[in-house]
Design an enzyme around this catalytic site. Structure first.
Site, short mmCIF file in Angstrom:
data_model
loop_
_atom_site.label_atom_id
_atom_site.label_comp_id
_atom_site.label_asym_id
_atom_site.label_seq_id
_atom_site.Cartn_x
_atom_site.Cartn_y
_atom_site.Cartn_z
N TYR A 130 0.88 -1.17 0.00
CA TYR A 130 0.00 0.00 0.00
C TYR A 130 0.92 1.22 0.00
O TYR A 130 1.24 1.79 1.04
CB TYR A 130 -0.92 0.02 1.22
N PRO A 284 -16.60 -5.04 2.88
CA PRO A 284 -17.93 -5.44 3.35
C PRO A 284 -19.09 -4.66 2.75
O PRO A 284 -20.22 -5.12 2.81
CB PRO A 284 -17.85 -5.24 4.86
N LEU A 285 -18.80 -3.48 2.20
CA LEU A 285 -19.90 -2.68 1.61
C LEU A 285 -19.88 -2.74 0.10
O LEU A 285 -20.42 -1.85 -0.57
CB LEU A 285 -19.79 -1.23 2.10
N ALA A 286 -19.26 -3.77 -0.45
CA ALA A 286 -19.22 -3.99 -1.90
C ALA A 286 -18.54 -2.85 -2.62
O ALA A 286 -18.78 -2.58 -3.76
CB ALA A 286 -20.64 -4.21 -2.45
#
Length: 286
Positions: A130, A284-286
């Site tokens: 990153y 988790p929130l696509a």
């Protein structure tokens, strides 16, 4: 309300733990949750709506989950953590690498981690690529004053070259060098969870890789090993790395799971429960 069994397995506790509330977690992208399975009649899938909308059945569960002990679930006195407590949700730090349209200053990183800590979050997930250890550097400086209060997970296997351009590095000597660079960037002498980063099965089986990693565990530089599973393998139902997790002494698996990408429900979640592997869900929130 019945209790909820949080499946963490050997990754952190060596046992299952119970929360008197629930496991439902809603937040922005880059928030991670540990996979859980209710003991009563609640359906796991309704917890992950992707939009933050709450099904009426679990609305109370969502609002009560973090009322106890600043949102921390006690993990007990096992596997060298003593009575250390780990938050059910954690802070992802891919954004700190500067590849998502914004560069972060140290002050901004400090404020984000301080806010996370104020809200009971003490688990951070980062990676070697990153930025060129940039995310790790920002995290390391932010938590250096109270390192022992945090659980830090990072990854190995890639050399950052430029924006979204990496070179795979899986040879034992290269991985050992990556580890030393991560320790330096994170300003720590140990990493809590060191994860194989989205590699192929061939790369997973690199000769001498896991033997070298086990040596670093024995030296105390790594507490636990994990596998951040390549999403293509999950979508194809290829669980070779999961089946071999115990053989290589990996304790946790990180995987994509949300309302759109639910492949993990079919094979991976049941397999991890059977094998006693901890699970961290990403995106988790696509």
């Amino acid at each position: 309300m019945g209790s909820t069994e949080i499946i963490v397995g050997d990754a952190v506790t060596g046992m299952s733990v119970e929360s008197k509330d629930a496991l439902a977690v809603f937040g922005r992208n880059n928030i991670y949750v540990l996979y859980g399975k209710t003991k009563d009649d609640f359906n796991l899938t309704m917890f992950y709506t992707g939009s933050g909308a709450v099904d009426s059945t679990v609305e109370k569960m969502q609002t009560t989950i973090f009322l106890d002990d600043r949102g921390l679930t006690s993990l007990g006195a096992t596997i060298n953590y003593g009575d250390f407590k780990q938050s059910i949700i954690g802070l992802g730090s891919f954004q700190f690498g500067g590849e998502w349209g914004k560069s972060f200053s140290q002050l901004e990183a400090n404020m984000i981690l301080d806010s996370a800590n104020d809200n009971g979050i003490n688990f951070i997930d980062t990676a070697e690529c990153y930025g060129d250890h940039l995310s790790e550097e920002l995290v390391g400086k932010a938590v250096s004053a109270n390192r022992s209060n945090w659980i830090i997970a990072t990854k190995f296997g890639h050399k950052f070259n430029s924006h979204m351009n990496r070179t795979p590095n899986w040879e034992p000597k290269q991985v050992r060098s990556q580890l030393e660079n991560s320790l330096k960037a994170l300003k720590t002498d140990y990493i809590d969870l060191y994860q194989f980063h989205s590699g192929s099965n061939e790369e997973f089986n690199t000769d001498g890789l896991w033997t070298e990693l086990d040596k670093q565990v024995q030296k105390g530089k790594i507490r636990y090993l994990g596998i951040s599973l390549q999403n293509a393998l999950l979508q194809n139902g290829d669980m070779l790395q999961i089946y071999k997790a115990k053989e290589v002494k990996a304790r946790a698996v990180q995987v994509v799971y949300n309302i759109v990408s639910r492949d993990a429900e079919n094979i991976l979640f049941p397999l991890c429960e059977k094998e006693g592997l901890g699970v961290i869900t990403r995106v988790p929130l696509a």
